[in-house]
Design a protein around this motif. Structure first.
Motif, short mmCIF file in Angstrom:
data_model
loop_
_atom_site.label_atom_id
_atom_site.label_comp_id
_atom_site.label_asym_id
_atom_site.label_seq_id
_atom_site.Cartn_x
_atom_site.Cartn_y
_atom_site.Cartn_z
N THR A 263 0.86 -1.18 0.00
CA THR A 263 0.00 0.00 0.00
C THR A 263 0.89 1.23 0.00
O THR A 263 1.86 1.30 0.78
N GLU A 265 0.85 5.71 -0.34
CA GLU A 265 0.00 6.89 -0.23
C GLU A 265 0.86 8.13 -0.17
O GLU A 265 2.07 8.07 0.12
N PHE A 281 -3.52 10.63 -2.52
CA PHE A 281 -3.93 9.34 -3.05
C PHE A 281 -3.52 8.25 -2.06
O PHE A 281 -2.60 8.41 -1.25
N ALA A 283 -3.27 3.81 -2.60
CA ALA A 283 -3.51 2.71 -3.55
C ALA A 283 -2.81 1.46 -3.05
O ALA A 283 -1.79 1.54 -2.35
N SER A 284 -3.36 0.32 -3.41
CA SER A 284 -2.77 -0.94 -2.99
C SER A 284 -3.00 -2.01 -4.04
O SER A 284 -3.91 -1.92 -4.86
N TYR A 308 -7.06 -5.11 -6.11
CA TYR A 308 -6.50 -3.76 -6.04
C TYR A 308 -7.55 -2.82 -5.45
O TYR A 308 -8.76 -3.10 -5.46
N GLN A 309 -7.06 -1.70 -4.93
CA GLN A 309 -7.95 -0.72 -4.30
C GLN A 309 -7.27 0.65 -4.39
O GLN A 309 -6.04 0.75 -4.30
N TYR A 310 -8.06 1.70 -4.56
CA TYR A 310 -7.46 3.02 -4.68
C TYR A 310 -8.46 4.09 -4.23
O TYR A 310 -9.68 3.87 -4.22
N LYS A 311 -7.91 5.24 -3.85
CA LYS A 311 -8.73 6.40 -3.50
C LYS A 311 -7.92 7.66 -3.79
O LYS A 311 -6.77 7.78 -3.37
N THR A 325 -12.78 6.70 -6.10
CA THR A 325 -12.37 5.48 -5.40
C THR A 325 -12.80 4.25 -6.18
O THR A 325 -13.74 4.31 -7.00
N SER A 362 -16.03 1.28 -9.30
CA SER A 362 -15.38 2.58 -9.24
C SER A 362 -16.45 3.66 -9.15
O SER A 362 -17.58 3.48 -9.65
#
Length: 795
Positions: A263, A265, A281, A283-284, A308-311, A325, A362
């Motif tokens: 992860t 950021e 941001f 993200a992972s 995966y994951q993001y913001k 996100t 998303s």
């Protein structure tokens, strides 16, 4: 072999511990924001202190504070401001590798008593949802024993929540309701499921797909749902993601026995002379290597996945913010023919499906806060897709002799709007949702008892609107809320008859004493859920939709309880609940309520149904919860309940698959000196009622397993009882932290219940003996002890 692995893990843990212990500790710091809980306005000059120390800070013009030169360990942090109730955050673990912001939202102190300090209730509640609500902090999520950083398993520690018994599953069962009766929100964006290899039409799966490093908290509402939540019957799980660091870049690396995750950021577009950026941001990406372990121990299936994951957050100005996100997964469940034949391995090999699946969600949301602090509005546009390829063969190894194939995709495009307005002492919420549903399906029942194939696709519009009004009276001691929503669609025959889905709800909360220790709460509401797309999209061999007459599933809730604050950091509560269901889908081919299904890997609802089923779940829930004080924290809950549903005979209620009747959960931990922590989870679930296997029908349909649902509840699995233990140790160095954990699942080697297994009679070489005969596989021990060693590095 198991003893060798266990000894090896212990040896590695000791070596790491003794090696790093010689390194000295370093100092750390953390910061965060203090805002008004109602208007979200920054509070300038608020005091934030670390209890038990002389350390503290005051917020600046942005409501931001920072405390430096802290000895890394766990603390209670308290924020205060004139005219507001004090608020404390327990179990704040400070580490040199950096921690997420510790933010506070303070409520105005309406009742001003001279010489009396009013402290906010640390257990979250509001007028809309005054009961049946629980929240876990980031630290409780990260160190959850036996969870292996799986947010779905973490949620199972909450009161009234259990998982499916037996099998490789990760369902969330709330107070006797089916797995697909819940909804999940990620920062206000709805996600259809939170598991890899999810059961289409339901929501469960074997492994969670959300990254625990993202979360500021997890909140569960098991009743009294606010009106903005649609399509929910049993529970709303809200995952609050934190913003990425706006001041500096930070990273987190996690490695365990089954997966690796990274992860990262930080700020974006930050100028050299700026203290912080308006854009950040986080993200992972996570990779499983569980398939390598399964192959090494010669299991017949190999689960392989990525997620995966993001913001991305951008603050336009003091009153407007954009958030983008998303989350997604890629899943591949393949067959692995074992080297050595055994009846139980062969039965699994015969019956396991081949699954290839991917999902993505998303969304872009815009939050606008009104300049006069009279309210705010949120607009969110999102899309989610689930692509599911599910196949089963007579010969899974060579993929020959197709039995069942389902290749489908479901997509939703949603526009959601919510408006909150403060009118003197009233809070008014209203909003609407419009969404386009797109579904394609190609199904082949080639070797199934239905024996036909079909292809179809459709798209239709779903819509809904809501409103709710809330207010506190009598110096905030009495809270009242009432609201409604309605939903409709353009596909089902009665979809536009919105009066059929009018769903009112109301709640009341009253604090009995001036010290605000005793509170009584009650709520009543009616909730609706549209049947899954797998039901709506089912067709016959001519492509004709057979379930367009399906009705919205209805659930009426009545809940009442009392809460007592034992100390400022602990509470005891008792709740009674009753849920009544109507219009539940009942399978035409099996004559069983679909409320009993969804806990397997097949597709739920790909069949003809009639909306005639009834159901009821009811019971009592006892809870004791203690936030971290004097180095100890705990959640202890006991739920006594019944869960029953009917088929076509509305007068005959049968025990549902989730009618375990007794659920006991304990999660707790103790923090020793020098950053050592010991935590444990204990779960007890009463006997699980199932429908026995129809052996004659199964022999004809094998490898499909056919159950005799007219005898639903006749088969009772033994009670489930498991204890998981975890040990954490942290070392803090200059600007980075090293954390090693060791956990043991099923620490007392208890025999876990499993369903009876059936397969074809075979000779010693594994060949089928003719004529074919179905035999029960001799039960094997499920008393394995599962060790897990992992490391977490923050830098």
């Amino acid at each position: 072999m198991k003893r060798y692995i266990f000894s090896l893990v212990i040896t590695i843990l000791i070596v790491f511990t003794t090696s790093f212990e010689s390194f000295g500790q370093t100092k750390a710091s953390f910061g965060g924001y203090v805002r008004d809980a109602k208007t979200e306005e920054p509070l300038i000059g608020a005091s934030v202190i670390i209890e038990g120390t002389q350390l503290g800070a005051v917020t600046n013009i942005d409501g931001y504070y920072e405390i430096k030169n802290i000895e890394p360990q766990s603390y209670t942090v308290t924020a205060s401001y004139v005219g507001y109730q004090k608020s404390s955050r327990f179990n704040v673990t400070v580490r040199s590798g950096g921690i997420p912001n510790v933010n506070f939202e303070l409520s105005q102190d309406i009742e001003k008593l001279e010489g009396v300090t009013v402290r906010a209730n640390p257990f979250i509640k509001n007028e809309e949802t005054p009961l049946s609500i629980q929240k876990l902090s980031p630290e409780e999520i990260a160190t959850y024993p036996g969870g292996n950083n799986d947010i779905a398993k973490v949620a199972q520690s909450l009161p009234g929540v259990s998982g499916s018994v037996g099998g490789f599953r990760n369902d969330i069962i709330i107070r006797g309701g089916a797995p697909n009766e819940n909804v999940y929100y990620l920062d206000g964006i709805e996600i259809p499921n939170i598991n890899h290899f999810s059961t289409q039409g339901s929501a469960g799966g074997p492994v969670g797909l959300l990254n625990v490093s993202f979360f500021e908290g997890v909140t569960l509402s098991s009743s009294a749902f606010a009106s903005q939540y649609d399509n929910v019957l049993s529970g709303v799980l809200q995952f609050d993601q934190r913003d990425g660091n706006r001041r500096e870049f930070r990273n987190n690396f996690r490695l365990s026995s089954s997966e690796a995750a990274i992860t990262t950021e930080g700020p974006l577009f930050k100028k050299e002379d700026e203290e912080r950026s308006n854009t950040s941001f986080i993200a992972s990406v996570r990779r499983s290597y569980l398939q390598l372990l399964f192959q090494a121990i010669d299991l017949p299936f190999l689960p392989d996945y990525w997620d995966y994951q993001y913001k991305l957050s951008h603050k336009i100005d003091d009153y407007n913010e954009l958030i983008f996100t998303g989350v997604g997964s890629i899943d591949d469940l393949t067959i692995n023919a074992p080297d050595d034949f055994s009846p139980e391995q062969q039965a699994v090999l015969d019956q396991i499906p081949v699954i290839k699946q991917w999902s993505t969600t998303s969304g872009l949301s815009w939050k606008r806060r009104f300049k006069d602090n009279s309210g705010f509005m949120t607009t969110a546009l999102s899309t989610n897709i689930l692509n599911n390829q599910f196949e089963q063969f007579q010969d899974n190894v060579n993929q020959e002799g197709l039995v069942f194939s389902n290749n489908s995709q479901e997509q939703e495009i949603k526009l959601r709007y919510n408006y909150t307005k403060f009118l003197e002492d009233w809070t008014i919420n209203s909003g609407f949702i419009v969404q386009e549903a797109i579904y394609t399906n190609s199904t082949d029942f080639a070797g199934d008892r239905r024996g036909f194939s079909y292809e179809n696709n459709f798209n239709f519009t779903r819509y809904g609107a809501n409103a709710q009004a809330s207010r506190n009276f009598l110096n905030d001691r009495l809270g009242l809320s009432a609201g409604f929503r309605f939903d409709g669609n353009t596909f089902t025959e009665s979809g536009n008859e919105i009066y059929k889905t009018f769903s009112p709800r109301a709640s009341i909360s009253y604090t009995l004493d001036e010290k605000r220790k005793w509170t009584i709460n009650a709520s009543a509401g009616r909730y609706y859920k549209i049947p899954p797309y797998t039901i709506l999209g089912f067709a016959n061999e001519n492509g004709e939709f057979l379930n367009r007459d399906a009705e919205y599933i209805q659930s009426d809730h009545l809940v009442a309880g009392i809460e007592y604050l034992v100390t400022p950091s602990s509470r005891f509560s008792i709740e009674g609940f009753y849920k009544r269901y109507d219009n539940y889908p009942v399978s035409v081919i099996d004559s069983v309520s679909l409320a009993n299904l969804g806990g397997g890997f097949s597709v739920l609802g790909n069949e003809e149904i009639e909306s005639v089923g009834l159901g009821r779940t009811y019971g009592m829930e006892f809870l004791y919860q203690r936030k971290l004080t004097k180095d100890f924290y705990a959640i202890l809950a006991y739920t006594l309940y019944r869960s029953e549903f009917t088929g076509f005979d509305k007068d005959e209620y049968l025990r549902s698959t989730w009618d375990n009747q007794n659920l006991i959960t304990f999660t707790g931990g103790y923090k020793f000196g020098n950053n050592w922590e010991l935590s444990a989870r204990v779960r007890y679930l009463g006997r699980t009622p199932l429908a026995p296997v129809d052996q004659e029908a199964t022999l004809r349909a094998y490898p499909s397993i056919v159950r005799d649902y007219s005898r639903q509840g006749d088969l009772l699995l033994d009670p489930f009882n498991q204890t998981d233990i975890r040990i954490d140790k942290k070392w803090n160095f200059d600007n980075w932290t090293f954390n090693i954990f060791f956990e043991v699942q099923n620490a007392f080697v208890q025999d876990l219940p499993s369903e009876p297994s059936f397969g074809l009679r075979r000779d010693d070489m594994g060949d089928i003996i003719q004529p074919r005969e179905l035999v029960r596989i001799e039960d094997v021990s499920n008393s394995s002890l599962l060790p897990n060693l992992g490391v977490v590095i923050d830098f």
